[in-house]
Design a protein around this motif. Structure first.
Motif, PDB file in Angstrom:
ATOM      1  N   PRO A 234     -74.299  16.250  52.278  1.00  0.00           N
ATOM      2  CA  PRO A 234     -75.550  16.198  51.511  1.00  0.00           C
ATOM      3  C   PRO A 234     -75.656  14.956  50.637  1.00  0.00           C
ATOM      4  O   PRO A 234     -76.730  14.344  50.554  1.00  0.00           O
ATOM      5  CB  PRO A 234     -75.490  17.468  50.662  1.00  0.00           C
ATOM      6  CG  PRO A 234     -74.597  18.384  51.419  1.00  0.00           C
ATOM      7  CD  PRO A 234     -73.566  17.495  52.031  1.00  0.00           C
TER       8      PRO A 234
ATOM      9  N   TRP B 176     -81.547  19.028  47.661  1.00  0.00           N
ATOM     10  CA  TRP B 176     -81.660  20.184  48.564  1.00  0.00           C
ATOM     11  C   TRP B 176     -83.112  20.517  48.847  1.00  0.00           C
ATOM     12  O   TRP B 176     -83.438  21.040  49.912  1.00  0.00           O
ATOM     13  CB  TRP B 176     -80.890  21.383  48.011  1.00  0.00           C
ATOM     14  CG  TRP B 176     -79.428  21.202  48.207  1.00  0.00           C
ATOM     15  CD1 TRP B 176     -78.548  20.649  47.340  1.00  0.00           C
ATOM     16  CD2 TRP B 176     -78.667  21.520  49.386  1.00  0.00           C
ATOM     17  NE1 TRP B 176     -77.286  20.607  47.892  1.00  0.00           N
ATOM     18  CE2 TRP B 176     -77.339  21.138  49.136  1.00  0.00           C
ATOM     19  CE3 TRP B 176     -78.988  22.082  50.629  1.00  0.00           C
ATOM     20  CZ2 TRP B 176     -76.318  21.317  50.077  1.00  0.00           C
ATOM     21  CZ3 TRP B 176     -77.966  22.268  51.560  1.00  0.00           C
ATOM     22  CH2 TRP B 176     -76.662  21.882  51.279  1.00  0.00           C
TER      23      TRP B 176
ATOM     24  N   ALA C 243     -77.551  25.786  47.797  1.00  0.00           N
ATOM     25  CA  ALA C 243     -77.424  24.616  46.933  1.00  0.00           C
ATOM     26  C   ALA C 243     -76.415  24.878  45.813  1.00  0.00           C
ATOM     27  O   ALA C 243     -75.591  24.017  45.486  1.00  0.00           O
ATOM     28  CB  ALA C 243     -78.785  24.240  46.349  1.00  0.00           C
TER      29      ALA C 243
END
Lengths: 299, 345
Positions: A47, B176, B210
């Motif tokens: 991420p 996210w 997240a």
């Protein structure tokens, strides 16, 4: 061939087989470790990697989903600092540095004495004080925000720097105290006495022996304190103004040219700018930081 | 608080140090501790005073406020209400979901008003807490077990887990949000077309994923620190005695790591109960992702005093959970954090 030697050969074969199996097991375990480590690595970094890749992608290719960087540009970083849509990211960076700096300095200055007392002195009520400080660090921010909101409104402090600094001290100071307490606890204080025996004055012993030993502990605590202030959002989102807002609020409220279009690439660029210094700091002082983070929980 | 630190002599003799040669034996020892006590109160005073100003004063002030009526237009009735003592009506507003009715008395809060959201926000907060802390404990344990092994690149993994921890939650939420965008990478990777923040369960899972990503590393590091306290010889001995891997985990690792694990779970639980940044930015509290903290913030601009009552309720809930952990589940935070001094180890 006698039965004795046959037995011996069979035994050796069995042993070899056993050793082979053990080796295989070992290899398999090793392989599993590497696979698991790779999974952890990807889970933690993917991420963050996506944020950086998007930050360098042209706006028109915001939703490009190719894993490798494509359509590379630096425009997003310019957009992040652009103030024409009401964003004040540059100012917010300075605000965060200022707020974080003051909170860290004040917390360390006050907290170092408390940590010394808790680590080095015997006194009644030590558990109570430590419990109080630990409790304070776990205190929910929303329980502070309502009275502070009203108080700061009444005295005209809404949106000022002090309105952001003072509440931050409520959670950074306890963190500072208990992190430093556990660092101080492990320092070889006997050296101070040895220095005194060797003819140092108390001042010299403090300057030449204790300070160099305590400096890394204080420095690590400062990093942790700064990071937690830098990352604060709840209080800042309610008590800051456009002029004093820190980066977390600026990023959360980041506006684009059109109200219905979210400027993802610019936000990711801003996020990258906010994150990179922290990540570098954390990676460079990795060992110390992990020690500081976990100091309160084990030992 | 400061009075507790008074220079009261302690009976138990302290170890080490040079005795003060004043008066007969024993009295000198008492004096020494007394002087340490005095020293300690001076050293602790700034911290205690600062915390009293920034924490104790707001708590008391919030409690006082929570028994006051909010002046202004009533959100439910549209009528003007004057301020003044409110008794427990603010608490009734939240706990019984009773809003003031036109012409006096109370009625059940109509849907859509903040007063009607208390129990759903409580349920959401506990749901998030239980699910995220459970996932983080399991994943964190797994990560810690991996990081505790020796292999090349171990320091790389240990550094990598610090990355999610170092990214500010506000940035994590935006990141996210982008990952979960309709045309984003999550839908692409899993070949789905889910409006992640558009309906209840996807929105909840977006917040959970997240949060787990961001805070599992912290959990893993705390557990790893606990694992590293276990001497290797214990495992060697168990291996020699023929214990299987599962037995070693269940009978050695778990019990020995339990104190550190309990503290890690306590920290994370209290942190999850006050969750705000992530759902506030990621979903805006829509689709039943409003936590208690978000409800307080939404209420502040509609009336301080009702918000103060809600924040007091939130504080009490968190306090009770912490109490249950420490009292019944044996999470001894103070002792774990090393207050026991040198004598203990």
């Amino acid at each position: 061939m006698t039965t004795a030697t046959a037995d011996a050969t069979a035994l050796r074969a069995r042993q070899d087989k056993g050793r082979q199996a053990a080796q295989n097991r070992e290899k398999w375990a090793q392989a599993r470790t590497y696979i698991s480590a790779a999974v952890v690595l990807v889970w933690c970094l993917a991420p963050a990697y996506w944020m950086v890749v998007t930050a360098f992608r042209e706006v028109g290719f915001t939703y490009d989903t190719s894993i490798l960087p494509t359509h590379i540009t630096l425009d997003n970083f310019a957009t992040a600092f652009d103030t024409s849509f009401g964003n004040r990211f540059g100012q917010a960076l300075l605000n965060s540095v200022f707020i974080g700096g003051v909170v860290t300095a004040v917390s360390l200055l006050i907290g170092v004495f408390a940590a010394y007392a808790l680590a080095r002195l015997n006194f009644k009520g030590k558990f109570l004080v430590l419990g109080f400080i630990l409790g304070a660090s776990m205190f929910p921010g929303v329980a502070l925000i309502t009275p502070l909101f009203q108080l700061f409104t009444n005295i005209g402090w809404m949106g000022t720097y002090q309105a952001l600094i003072i509440p931050n001290i409520s959670f950074v100071l306890p963190l500072t105290v208990y992190t430093m307490t556990s660092f101080f606890r492990e320092m070889p204080w006997e050296l101070e006495e040895s220095a005194r025996v060797d003819g140092c004055t108390q001042g010299q012993a403090f300057r030449k022996v204790i300070m160099p030993l305590a400096a890394p502990a204080i420095f690590t605590t400062a990093i942790l304190a700064f990071i937690s202030s830098w990352n604060e959002f709840l209080i800042a989102s309610q008590l800051s103004s456009d002029a004093t807002q820190p980066v977390t609020v600026a990023i959360a409220n980041f506006a684009g040219a059109q109200p219905n279009q979210i400027p993802y690439t610019a936000i990711m660029a801003a996020g990258t700018i906010v994150t990179i210094p922290l990540v570098i700091l954390v990676l460079v002082f990795q060992r110390k930081i992990v020690a500081g983070l976990t100091a309160g929980a084990v030992k | 608080m400061a009075t507790e630190l008074g220079p009261t002599p302690v009976k138990a003799p302290a170890s080490g140090g040079t005795p003060v040669h004043r008066g007969p034996k024993g009295v000198g020892e008492d004096n020494r501790i007394a002087s340490q006590g005095r020293w300690a109160s001076w050293l602790l005073a700034p911290t205690i005073i600062a915390l009293a100003v920034v924490i104790v004063y707001p708590i008391i002030s919030a409690i006082v406020m929570s028994f006051q009526k909010d002046a202004g237009l009533d959100a439910a009735t549209g009528l003007f209400t004057a301020g003044g003592p409110a008794g427990i009506s603010n608490y009734v507003n939240w706990l019984a979901q009773q809003c003031s009715a036109p012409g006096g008395g109370t009625v059940a809060c109509p849907p859509g008003t903040l007063g009607g959201q208390f129990w759903s926000a409580t349920a959401t907060t506990f749901f998030f807490t239980v699910v995220t802390v459970t996932l983080e404990t399991v994943l964190g344990f797994w990560m810690a077990m991996i990081m505790a092994r020796t292999f090349r690149g171990r320091s790389l993994v240990r550094a990598a887990v610090l990355v999610p921890w170092a990214i500010p939650t506000a940035v994590t939420a935006k990141l996210w949000f982008f990952i979960f965008a309709f045309e984003g990478i999550a839908n692409k990777l899993f070949n789905t077309s889910i409006l992640w923040t558009g309906s209840e369960w996807p929105a909840k899972w977006a917040v959970i994923i997240a949060d787990v990503w961001k805070t599992t590393p912290f959990m893993a590091l705390l557990i790893l620190a606990g694992l590293q306290m276990i001497p290797a010889e214990v495992y060697e001995a168990a291996k020699v005695d023929g214990a299987s891997a599962w037995q070693r985990f269940r009978l050695i690792t778990l019990p020995l790591v339990k104190p550190a694990l309990m503290v890690a779970i306590l920290f994370r639980t209290l942190d999850a109960l006050r969750m705000f940044d992530l759902p506030y930015i990621l979903t805006g509290g829509a689709n039943n992702t409003t936590t208690l903290s978000i409800l307080v913030i939404n209420q502040i601009r509609q009336g301080f005093n009702a918000a103060a009552a809600l924040s007091t309720i939130t504080f009490i809930i968190i306090f009770l959970v912490a109490f249950i952990f420490v009292r019944f589940l044996g999470a001894n935070v103070v002792e774990q954090s090393g207050a026991t001094g040198k004598g203990k180890k």
